[in-house]
Design a protein around this motif. Sequence first.
Motif, short mmCIF file in Angstrom:
data_model
loop_
_atom_site.label_atom_id
_atom_site.label_comp_id
_atom_site.label_asym_id
_atom_site.label_seq_id
_atom_site.Cartn_x
_atom_site.Cartn_y
_atom_site.Cartn_z
N LEU A 61 -16.85 94.46 65.38
CA LEU A 61 -17.89 94.09 64.28
C LEU A 61 -17.32 94.80 62.92
O LEU A 61 -18.03 94.52 61.81
CB LEU A 61 -18.97 95.10 64.70
CG LEU A 61 -19.67 94.42 66.07
CD1 LEU A 61 -20.95 95.35 66.48
CD2 LEU A 61 -20.52 92.98 65.52
N ARG A 62 -16.17 95.43 63.05
CA ARG A 62 -15.76 96.28 61.84
C ARG A 62 -16.88 97.30 61.23
O ARG A 62 -16.90 97.29 60.13
CB ARG A 62 -15.11 95.30 60.75
CG ARG A 62 -13.91 94.65 61.50
CD ARG A 62 -13.39 93.82 60.49
NE ARG A 62 -14.38 92.90 60.01
CZ ARG A 62 -14.50 92.52 58.77
NH1 ARG A 62 -13.75 93.45 57.80
NH2 ARG A 62 -15.22 91.46 58.42
N ASP A 63 -17.62 97.79 61.96
CA ASP A 63 -18.83 98.75 61.40
C ASP A 63 -19.11 99.48 62.52
O ASP A 63 -19.77 99.25 63.69
CB ASP A 63 -19.90 97.89 60.93
CG ASP A 63 -21.00 98.72 60.30
OD1 ASP A 63 -21.37 99.86 61.01
OD2 ASP A 63 -21.31 98.36 59.26
N ALA A 99 -21.72 92.37 76.28
CA ALA A 99 -21.33 93.09 74.90
C ALA A 99 -21.04 92.01 73.82
O ALA A 99 -21.38 92.24 72.76
CB ALA A 99 -20.27 94.01 75.08
N THR A 100 -20.08 90.93 74.15
CA THR A 100 -19.53 90.05 73.15
C THR A 100 -20.87 89.30 72.77
O THR A 100 -20.86 88.95 71.55
CB THR A 100 -18.50 89.23 73.74
OG1 THR A 100 -17.54 89.99 74.44
CG2 THR A 100 -17.92 88.25 72.75
N ASN A 101 -21.66 88.69 73.75
CA ASN A 101 -22.77 87.93 73.15
C ASN A 101 -23.73 88.75 72.35
O ASN A 101 -24.22 88.44 71.29
CB ASN A 101 -23.56 87.56 74.39
CG ASN A 101 -22.79 86.24 74.89
OD1 ASN A 101 -22.05 85.84 74.51
ND2 ASN A 101 -22.82 86.10 76.09
N ALA A 102 -23.95 89.97 72.64
CA ALA A 102 -24.63 91.13 71.74
C ALA A 102 -24.21 91.23 70.56
O ALA A 102 -24.93 91.30 69.53
CB ALA A 102 -24.92 92.43 72.61
N ALA A 103 -22.96 91.29 70.51
CA ALA A 103 -22.10 91.56 69.27
C ALA A 103 -22.35 90.18 68.35
O ALA A 103 -22.51 90.51 67.08
CB ALA A 103 -20.67 91.67 69.41
N ILE A 104 -22.04 89.27 69.02
CA ILE A 104 -22.15 87.80 68.10
C ILE A 104 -23.56 87.84 67.50
O ILE A 104 -24.03 87.48 66.51
CB ILE A 104 -21.68 86.73 69.06
CG1 ILE A 104 -20.42 86.61 69.17
CG2 ILE A 104 -22.36 85.53 68.41
CD1 ILE A 104 -19.89 85.86 70.55
N ASP A 105 -24.62 88.09 68.36
CA ASP A 105 -26.14 87.91 67.99
C ASP A 105 -26.25 88.85 66.88
O ASP A 105 -26.88 88.55 65.74
CB ASP A 105 -26.92 88.42 69.12
CG ASP A 105 -26.99 87.18 70.22
OD1 ASP A 105 -26.56 86.15 69.91
OD2 ASP A 105 -27.76 87.31 71.14
N ARG A 109 -27.53 88.17 63.10
CA ARG A 109 -28.61 88.72 62.38
C ARG A 109 -28.23 89.45 61.10
O ARG A 109 -28.95 89.53 60.10
CB ARG A 109 -29.29 89.67 63.38
CG ARG A 109 -30.12 88.89 64.62
CD ARG A 109 -31.04 90.03 65.37
NE ARG A 109 -30.45 90.96 65.95
CZ ARG A 109 -29.64 90.97 66.93
NH1 ARG A 109 -29.73 89.96 67.78
NH2 ARG A 109 -28.99 91.92 67.56
N ASP A 110 -27.06 90.15 61.21
CA ASP A 110 -26.67 90.92 60.07
C ASP A 110 -26.53 90.09 58.88
O ASP A 110 -26.85 90.50 57.82
CB ASP A 110 -25.61 91.74 60.55
CG ASP A 110 -25.34 93.06 59.68
OD1 ASP A 110 -26.45 93.59 59.26
OD2 ASP A 110 -24.06 93.17 59.23
N ARG A 111 -26.02 89.05 59.16
CA ARG A 111 -25.61 87.87 58.24
C ARG A 111 -26.93 87.58 57.40
O ARG A 111 -27.24 87.60 56.32
CB ARG A 111 -24.92 86.67 58.51
CG ARG A 111 -23.38 86.85 58.26
CD ARG A 111 -22.61 85.82 58.90
NE ARG A 111 -21.78 86.09 59.77
CZ ARG A 111 -21.60 85.52 61.00
NH1 ARG A 111 -22.24 84.57 61.39
NH2 ARG A 111 -20.52 85.99 61.59
N ARG A 112 -27.94 87.23 58.44
CA ARG A 112 -29.52 86.76 57.89
C ARG A 112 -30.36 87.95 56.98
O ARG A 112 -30.51 87.85 55.99
CB ARG A 112 -30.03 86.36 58.97
CG ARG A 112 -29.92 84.97 59.59
CD ARG A 112 -31.55 84.69 60.17
NE ARG A 112 -31.84 85.53 61.53
CZ ARG A 112 -31.22 85.27 62.46
NH1 ARG A 112 -30.48 84.45 62.63
NH2 ARG A 112 -31.59 86.15 63.46
N HIS A 113 -29.85 89.33 57.72
CA HIS A 113 -30.60 90.37 56.78
C HIS A 113 -30.02 90.66 55.52
O HIS A 113 -30.57 91.02 54.80
CB HIS A 113 -30.23 91.72 58.00
CG HIS A 113 -31.08 92.63 57.50
ND1 HIS A 113 -32.23 92.80 57.05
CD2 HIS A 113 -30.38 93.80 57.12
CE1 HIS A 113 -32.44 94.18 56.81
NE2 HIS A 113 -31.54 94.93 56.55
#
Lengths: 220, 353
Positions: A61-63, A99-105, A109-113
């Motif tokens: 996620l680089r964050d 974890a990977t699916n949660a990260a992708i989600d 969401r972060d992009r939308r936000h």
Amino acid sequence: MRTEKVTVKELVEPSGDYREVAVLTDEELLLEYRQSGDRSCFSELVQRYERELFNYLRRYLRDSQAAEDVFQATFLLIHLKCQQFEEGRRFRPWLYAVATNAAIDAQRRDRRHRAVSLDRMGSKPSHEKSRPAEMLVSDDLDPPSMVTRKENRALVQAAMQSLTEQMRTVVHLVYYQGLKYREAADILNVPVGTVKSRLHTAIQKLHECWNRPNSGTSST
Amino acid sequence: MLEPAELRNKFNVNRPTREQLLGYLLDALDEHERSEIERRLVEDEECRVELKCLKAALEPLEALRDEDCDPPFDLAERTSALVFEHADAVAAAAPQLARAGVGGPMPPVAGRWSMADMVVAIGVCAVAALLFFPVISNSRYAAHVTACQNNLRQIGYAVADYSDKVGGGFFPGASSRGNRAFAGIYAPILVEGGYLTDPRVVICPSSHLLQRRAVFRLPTLDEIDLASSTQIVALQDRAGGTYGYSLGAVVDGRYEPPRNLGRNYFALMSDRPLLYGEPVVNAPHWGRGLNLLYEDGHVAFGEAQLEYADQDDPFRNRRGLVEAGVDENDAVIGQSVASPFRFISQGIRPAQD
């Protein structure tokens, strides 16, 4: 995965014998938690994967903060989905799948936000170089080596970003997390051949990226 | 006549693919595939060359591996606590679900929630929780930054008050030697002088120390003065809370605690500075940055620091050391335990000892 840390918490087996939680395998811990609800088993699992999974998510996620949130979300999902874990399967690939699916989600969401938020405080890793905190870090390397290392890291990071998300995920799972092709295929729900070809294509693309004339990183 | 192995090599029979060689390098193959490739590598020179090329192609990726760092403090404990809180909340809200255990379906009862209803409801709650994670975490982050800035402002008023009333134009600061020769001494001085009424403001809300805020106690000046050499380090580490504070400066060959000149560019204190080599992720506020309090009382976070970072690093003196500044314009903020002089050999005459 094992941890060297030995917890004092013990389990009583039906025979009356005591077993230390730390000697149980990951799969045994999850099954024990599912059956008995023994929280020390769940905590032990979280402890075992704390560093490994956090670093995986942070790299993915680089964050750091997003990684922390997704780490917590992952284990919440593990708790919620533990009934779906099939006996005989390995826990680690399952954990990585969740974890990977949660990260992708989270990324979506972060992009939308971000698209709608105007007052979000600077937080993205692409800004990392300009974060004041980073400027406070001092390495033991001499300044030219530090600069070179930082530049290399930025170039590799940029090259990674040029890959598709699917390729990047495979690189993270197989290269950085050391998962087998078969395990990565399970996690991503694709055939093993697809994982192999994605990784191979990703490495080829990365190689091209950092061997471009204006790239400072050389693989040789 | 060619040997079987040479024949295989010549006609590329069963030669491993690049994908397989890549898998071999990364230990991503199953056992039987791995053994097969090992065998081929012994026989086939071209395979070995190919493997070497692949290995070289992978090398730059190592640049990202050394980013691995320690996870945030107590991450595992906090995660377990979060999950168990959730489990307890669900159990409290749905006793019938708890009684039924996580397995077996529950027969629907007229007028009451069925097992299926509960599972759906929990699923919806979980999805909602995950959906709002970024929003919640960003609000939490912003709230912590603001609360931390408020702490620094309060301390800013207190040190300004001190400099006006008793400091003679100087802020409270470390002595050049002895038990009081550390940055965090400002806090006990302010508290005992009555300039800071709530000592808990020296704890940043983003710090793990916050969990112990209720029982947190600053050491008194007497405790510091009377501490033995084995006790003093622990007291010095605790005295400044989670904040870093100015280490003063050497002016005309004399050490001085920070002077109140009301400069809007001179950093007086900040969130905990990182140690040498400490990863960025350990920085306060989730590694994103830190708050700084300036001499004129204003507080700034993040990019605001970059404007002066090129002119003067507020966490190192001009010699690159975490020690007292080399002159009164050289701001240096050290962690609570940091001393103005690591080696008392400069022949400095202390101004206020």
